[in-house]
Design a protein around this motif. Sequence first.
Motif, PDB file in Angstrom:
ATOM      1  N   ILE A 182       3.929  -4.774 -10.464  1.00  0.00           N
ATOM      2  CA  ILE A 182       3.231  -5.256  -9.279  1.00  0.00           C
ATOM      3  C   ILE A 182       4.107  -4.913  -8.073  1.00  0.00           C
ATOM      4  O   ILE A 182       5.299  -5.241  -8.043  1.00  0.00           O
ATOM      5  CB  ILE A 182       2.956  -6.766  -9.359  1.00  0.00           C
ATOM      6  N   TYR A 183       3.511  -4.216  -7.112  1.00  0.00           N
ATOM      7  CA  TYR A 183       4.216  -3.775  -5.912  1.00  0.00           C
ATOM      8  C   TYR A 183       3.669  -4.501  -4.693  1.00  0.00           C
ATOM      9  O   TYR A 183       2.493  -4.832  -4.639  1.00  0.00           O
ATOM     10  CB  TYR A 183       4.039  -2.270  -5.703  1.00  0.00           C
ATOM     11  N   ASN A 184       4.544  -4.691  -3.725  1.00  0.00           N
ATOM     12  CA  ASN A 184       4.131  -5.194  -2.424  1.00  0.00           C
ATOM     13  C   ASN A 184       4.540  -4.140  -1.398  1.00  0.00           C
ATOM     14  O   ASN A 184       5.209  -3.158  -1.751  1.00  0.00           O
ATOM     15  CB  ASN A 184       4.758  -6.570  -2.148  1.00  0.00           C
ATOM     16  N   PRO A 185       4.176  -4.305  -0.139  1.00  0.00           N
ATOM     17  CA  PRO A 185       4.517  -3.273   0.850  1.00  0.00           C
ATOM     18  C   PRO A 185       6.013  -2.961   0.943  1.00  0.00           C
ATOM     19  O   PRO A 185       6.390  -1.817   1.171  1.00  0.00           O
ATOM     20  CB  PRO A 185       3.994  -3.858   2.167  1.00  0.00           C
ATOM     21  N   HIS A 186       6.858  -3.945   0.712  1.00  0.00           N
ATOM     22  CA  HIS A 186       8.307  -3.713   0.790  1.00  0.00           C
ATOM     23  C   HIS A 186       8.843  -2.996  -0.453  1.00  0.00           C
ATOM     24  O   HIS A 186       9.734  -2.163  -0.329  1.00  0.00           O
ATOM     25  CB  HIS A 186       9.056  -5.036   0.995  1.00  0.00           C
ATOM     26  N   THR A 187       8.341  -3.344  -1.626  1.00  0.00           N
ATOM     27  CA  THR A 187       8.847  -2.709  -2.850  1.00  0.00           C
ATOM     28  C   THR A 187       8.276  -1.307  -3.038  1.00  0.00           C
ATOM     29  O   THR A 187       8.870  -0.494  -3.742  1.00  0.00           O
ATOM     30  CB  THR A 187       8.554  -3.567  -4.092  1.00  0.00           C
ATOM     31  N   LEU A 188       7.144  -1.006  -2.413  1.00  0.00           N
ATOM     32  CA  LEU A 188       6.544   0.329  -2.527  1.00  0.00           C
ATOM     33  C   LEU A 188       7.178   1.324  -1.554  1.00  0.00           C
ATOM     34  O   LEU A 188       7.285   2.513  -1.854  1.00  0.00           O
ATOM     35  CB  LEU A 188       5.034   0.242  -2.272  1.00  0.00           C
ATOM     36  N   LEU A 189       7.636   0.837  -0.427  1.00  0.00           N
ATOM     37  CA  LEU A 189       8.155   1.688   0.640  1.00  0.00           C
ATOM     38  C   LEU A 189       9.271   2.655   0.213  1.00  0.00           C
ATOM     39  O   LEU A 189       9.270   3.807   0.639  1.00  0.00           O
ATOM     40  CB  LEU A 189       8.609   0.816   1.810  1.00  0.00           C
ATOM     41  N   PRO A 190      10.226   2.263  -0.634  1.00  0.00           N
ATOM     42  CA  PRO A 190      11.289   3.205  -1.015  1.00  0.00           C
ATOM     43  C   PRO A 190      10.804   4.404  -1.842  1.00  0.00           C
ATOM     44  O   PRO A 190      11.511   5.398  -1.963  1.00  0.00           O
ATOM     45  CB  PRO A 190      12.260   2.361  -1.841  1.00  0.00           C
ATOM     46  N   MET A 230       1.967   5.961  -4.150  1.00  0.00           N
ATOM     47  CA  MET A 230       1.014   5.744  -3.076  1.00  0.00           C
ATOM     48  C   MET A 230      -0.021   4.726  -3.552  1.00  0.00           C
ATOM     49  O   MET A 230      -0.438   4.770  -4.709  1.00  0.00           O
ATOM     50  CB  MET A 230       0.336   7.088  -2.787  1.00  0.00           C
ATOM     51  N   ALA A 231      -0.434   3.828  -2.676  1.00  0.00           N
ATOM     52  CA  ALA A 231      -1.427   2.813  -3.037  1.00  0.00           C
ATOM     53  C   ALA A 231      -2.777   3.163  -2.433  1.00  0.00           C
ATOM     54  O   ALA A 231      -2.857   3.646  -1.308  1.00  0.00           O
ATOM     55  CB  ALA A 231      -0.979   1.441  -2.562  1.00  0.00           C
ATOM     56  N   ILE A 232      -3.820   2.933  -3.230  1.00  0.00           N
ATOM     57  CA  ILE A 232      -5.201   3.084  -2.754  1.00  0.00           C
ATOM     58  C   ILE A 232      -5.993   1.908  -3.306  1.00  0.00           C
ATOM     59  O   ILE A 232      -6.096   1.742  -4.522  1.00  0.00           O
ATOM     60  CB  ILE A 232      -5.838   4.405  -3.232  1.00  0.00           C
ATOM     61  N   ARG A 233      -6.507   1.109  -2.420  1.00  0.00           N
ATOM     62  CA  ARG A 233      -7.324  -0.073  -2.760  1.00  0.00           C
ATOM     63  C   ARG A 233      -6.752  -0.888  -3.917  1.00  0.00           C
ATOM     64  O   ARG A 233      -7.430  -1.202  -4.884  1.00  0.00           O
ATOM     65  CB  ARG A 233      -8.753   0.342  -3.076  1.00  0.00           C
ATOM     66  N   GLY A 234      -5.489  -1.230  -3.817  1.00  0.00           N
ATOM     67  CA  GLY A 234      -4.875  -2.128  -4.785  1.00  0.00           C
ATOM     68  C   GLY A 234      -4.280  -1.461  -6.012  1.00  0.00           C
ATOM     69  O   GLY A 234      -3.653  -2.132  -6.822  1.00  0.00           O
ATOM     70  N   ALA A 235      -4.439  -0.170  -6.183  1.00  0.00           N
ATOM     71  CA  ALA A 235      -3.839   0.541  -7.316  1.00  0.00           C
ATOM     72  C   ALA A 235      -2.704   1.424  -6.800  1.00  0.00           C
ATOM     73  O   ALA A 235      -2.826   2.067  -5.764  1.00  0.00           O
ATOM     74  CB  ALA A 235      -4.873   1.399  -8.028  1.00  0.00           C
ATOM     75  N   VAL A 236      -1.595   1.440  -7.533  1.00  0.00           N
ATOM     76  CA  VAL A 236      -0.451   2.271  -7.151  1.00  0.00           C
ATOM     77  C   VAL A 236      -0.439   3.488  -8.080  1.00  0.00           C
ATOM     78  O   VAL A 236      -0.464   3.354  -9.296  1.00  0.00           O
ATOM     79  CB  VAL A 236       0.875   1.498  -7.263  1.00  0.00           C
TER      80      VAL A 236
END
Length: 176
Positions: A61-69, A80-86
């Motif tokens: 499970i990713y949030n905007p901060h954990t996905l950014l790196p 990359m996230a699209i409508r809730g899927a990474v």
Amino acid sequence: MEYVEHRMNDEAAKDVASASLVSPLNILLVSIILYTAYTTFFSKSAAPQLPKPPPPTVFKIYNPHTLLPFNGVDNAPVFMAIRGAVYDVSRGRNFYGPGGPYANFAGRDASRGLACGSFDEDMLTKDLDGPLDTLADLGAEEMEALRGWEERFTEKYDVIGKFVSMKEFEALNSKE
């Protein structure tokens, strides 16, 4: 006398026939056949090596901060996230990684930008601690475009996680 001549002719014919079997060309051909048979049936060489599969990716499970790196900088994977899927789009690093046309979507939620067909920075959510973009103001045509992108990504890339807001992420982590 006729018998002797006949016998000599027979012996001469035998010598010519046996000499033609032991020609250098025949020796070469027999050598090639024996070598090929040996390497095919008796050689103990290893089977061709297949490339190593990529390491397994754990669904997270990713949030905007954990996905950014995960933006591809310094050889980091590109997510990359699209409508809730990474999605792991590392295979498409030329497009989504640094210097690519979609590079601003790397490590971010690309839903609005893909739906609108825009690569502008203003398509990205600025407040990483706020709620996720609900896309409620998008029209039917833009939502159809987004569904097309989702289908393409689902066919081409692995879904490796779920994208949630910081509030949802904290709520999920507090339950554990």
